[in-house]
Design a protein around this motif. Structure first.
Motif: not given
Lengths: 318, 293
Positions: A304-310
């Motif tokens: 989920s953090n990877l997604l938020v980072r994007k």
């Protein structure tokens, strides 16, 4: 020659680094209590997960207990419990995320339309009340409504309507609804406040321009407020999806008042870990379930953090 | 005309929602002020069929339990909140300084605690068996509640955004040590974030029942919320833990339903009365938290 020179540069750099560290020594001293706390409260238990692979014995301790490798996990997944608690955890959290998002957003959008400041503050304050109550108090409130012998629902609503009283704490079929309602009741005010803050942050010029162009209220919501809120909504939702493997222990532990019959519909991973540890004293099963939660939960948080980072790097955790 | 109609509709909706938020609490209050016999006869209702203060008389006849539980809760909340503020800000402030060597590594050290945890079992065994946090008041203060990574990150972000580095440089030029800069310059400029994190901590300690449930055996060290939980599951807890000499006679007279609800009101009362005044800081904190993390 070059070799000596580069060594010298490294040495000077090292020396510079050391000097910087020494210059900041007071700051490092400040950090010591906090770092020690995290080492004890968080890092040692992280290494303590090895007990999930051991037959833990209090006298032999963390390191001395014998290895049983994946046996605890074999037992855990051989029972139906693992499936039920995973299903319950994911199912409840998915519904909680959707219901609370919808209601919090509705609250924020509508409250933003209330012109009278006093009324606005009053509504916001009352809707935030449940957030400040402990889950024990919430369990009392639910009990006041559902108590089979004298609760409000059985005695003051069903009885006058001529409907038979319901044994709420023995009937599994109602509990998914009860838990979703209780969770929304407790959490919507909090979510609403976050979205209200986000709406307040929107530049009023957009609305002024839209009003001059003759845009109606709902058009402004549809074409200005909603698009500008989308990033906040996306981030909040992704972050809660990242936590979907963890539940609100109090909600599932306190509200059913330890009614054994309700277990199939209220047992989530957190309550399973707790009861196997304290009531059954089964450290193997309990720590295996705990590790299962930690690992899957960790992967989901990372994802989920990877997604938020994007989407918006400044809101990512790392 | 049209907008006036929708306006009323919105008000009606919010009045309904506000009522939903408050009414369960009012129901508990109404039951606690009813006579036990009318509750047994008519069940719970929003307006007492028969007004009575008997439940409160019964509880305050021997207020030992309440006084004890409240003393524990107040002590734990004050000490815990202060400790939390001190160690959280002392960790967050250096992390906000861009010149600090190994700053990124140390920040990651904090972030990792948010991403991954070892679960309940090793944590519980460590604190209970190895560090002996059982059956003492420290068990209600230290394990789990004193510091969390999120608060550290919120404070760090606040320091980065509000304390200009030039200010610290200037103070440094004037010969102020790091400790003096932190205490005399940074803390006074950061009151809002201290208020917010302090409120989060206060609420967490005040409402905590989990640590009492896990670590305490001696009822004298139970927090208010945990005493409340025990009473919900077994109303006899109230009569068993009294100090009155004629315990058996008080058991016979125990007004089970009404005194249970009276206890809920006594335990929840302070926070219900106080939260409207400090929710302002709380909302500020939610929005700081929502911006980062």
């Amino acid at each position: 020659m070059d070799n000596i020179r580069s060594k010298a540069i490294v040495a000077v750099k090292d020396w510079g680094q050391w000097k910087a560290i020494i210059r900041h020594k007071a700051l490092y001293m400040l950090m010591i209590p906090g770092i020690l706390y995290l080492l004890i409260n968080n890092y040692i238990p992280m290494f303590g997960i090895i007990i999930a692979f051991k037959n833990f014995n209090y006298t032999k301790g963390f390191l001395g207990s014998e290895w049983v490798y994946f046996n605890n996990f074999k037992y855990l997944f051989a029972t139906g419990d693992a499936f039920i608690m995973t299903r319950n955890t994911l199912g409840y959290n998915a519904v909680f995320i959707i219901v609370n998002l919808f209601l919090s957003l509705a609250m924020a959008l509508l409250l933003n339309e209330v012109r009278q400041n006093f009324a606005k503050r009053f509504y916001q304050t009352t809707l935030l009340l449940p957030f400040f109550l402990s889950m024990v108090v919430v369990a009392y409130l639910v009990y006041a409504l559902l108590n089979p012998a004298s609760g409000l629902v059985n005695m003051s609503i069903l009885k006058p309507l001529g409907i038979e009283p319901v044994s709420w704490y023995l009937e599994t079929k109602y509990w998914p609804y009860i838990l979703v309602i209780a969770n929304a009741w407790k959490g919507v005010g909090y979510g609403g406040v976050i979205y209200i803050a986000a709406i307040t942050g929107i530049d009023t010029e957009y609305y002024e321009a839209a009003t001059i162009d003759g845009a109606k209220k709902w058009q402004q919501i549809r074409y200005i407020t909603m698009p500008l809120l989308t990033p906040v909504i996306t981030i909040m939702t992704i972050l809660s999806i990242g936590r979907i493997f963890y539940s609100d222990f109090g909600l599932f532990y306190q509200l059913p008042m330890q009614s054994g019959t309700l277990l199939p519909v209220v047992n989530v991973i957190d309550t399973y870990v707790y009861t196997s540890l304290t009531t059954l004293g089964d450290i193997g099963m309990s720590s295996a379930a705990g590790l299962y939660q930690s690992v899957v939960g960790f992967l989901l948080v990372l994802l989920s953090n990877l997604l938020v980072r994007k989407i918006s790097p400044e809101n990512a955790l790392y | 005309m049209e907008s006036k109609k929708t306006n009323w509709l919105i008000h009606a909706l919010f009045i309904f929602c506000s009522a939903t938020a408050i009414l369960p609490v009012l129901l508990v209050a109404a039951v606690s002020f009813s006579s036990e016999s009318s509750i047994n006869k008519y069940g719970y209702s929003f307006i007492p069929h028969e007004f009575s203060l008997f439940a409160y008389n019964y509880i305050f006849n021997d207020p030992h339990i309440i006084i004890r539980a409240y003393s524990v809760t107040i002590f734990v909340t004050i000490v815990g909140t202060l400790a939390c503020l001190i160690i959280t800000s002392a960790l967050a402030y250096p992390l906000s300084r861009k010149t600090l060597p190994y700053r990124n590594f140390l920040t990651f050290f904090v972030v990792l605690t948010i991403l991954f945890n070892g679960g309940l079992v090793p944590w519980y065994i460590l604190f209970k068996t190895y560090l002996h946090f059982s059956d003492n008041i420290g068990a209600l203060i230290v394990p789990g509640l004193m510091l969390n990574g999120f608060s550290v990150l919120i404070m760090r972000t606040f320091f980065i955004n509000t304390i200009p580095p030039e200010l610290i440089e200037a103070a440094d030029m004037d010969g102020a040590g790091e400790l003096r800069i932190f205490v005399q310059i940074v803390i006074p400029l950061s009151k809002p974030v201290y208020a917010t994190i302090g409120l989060f901590a206060t609420l967490a300690y005040w409402n905590d029942w989990y640590n009492s449930m896990l670590f305490q055996i001696n009822p004298d060290n139970f927090s208010m919320q945990y005493v409340l939980q025990r009473i919900l599951l077994n109303i006899q807890y109230l009569s068993q833990n009294t100090r009155s000499t004629n315990a058996s006679s008080s058991l016979a007279a125990l007004p089970a339903e009404t005194s249970r609800m009276a206890m809920a009101l006594i335990a929840a009362g302070p926070i219900i009365l106080v939260y409207p005044f400090f929710q302002k800081y709380f909302i500020k904190g939610l929005t700081i938290g929502a911006v980062k993390g």
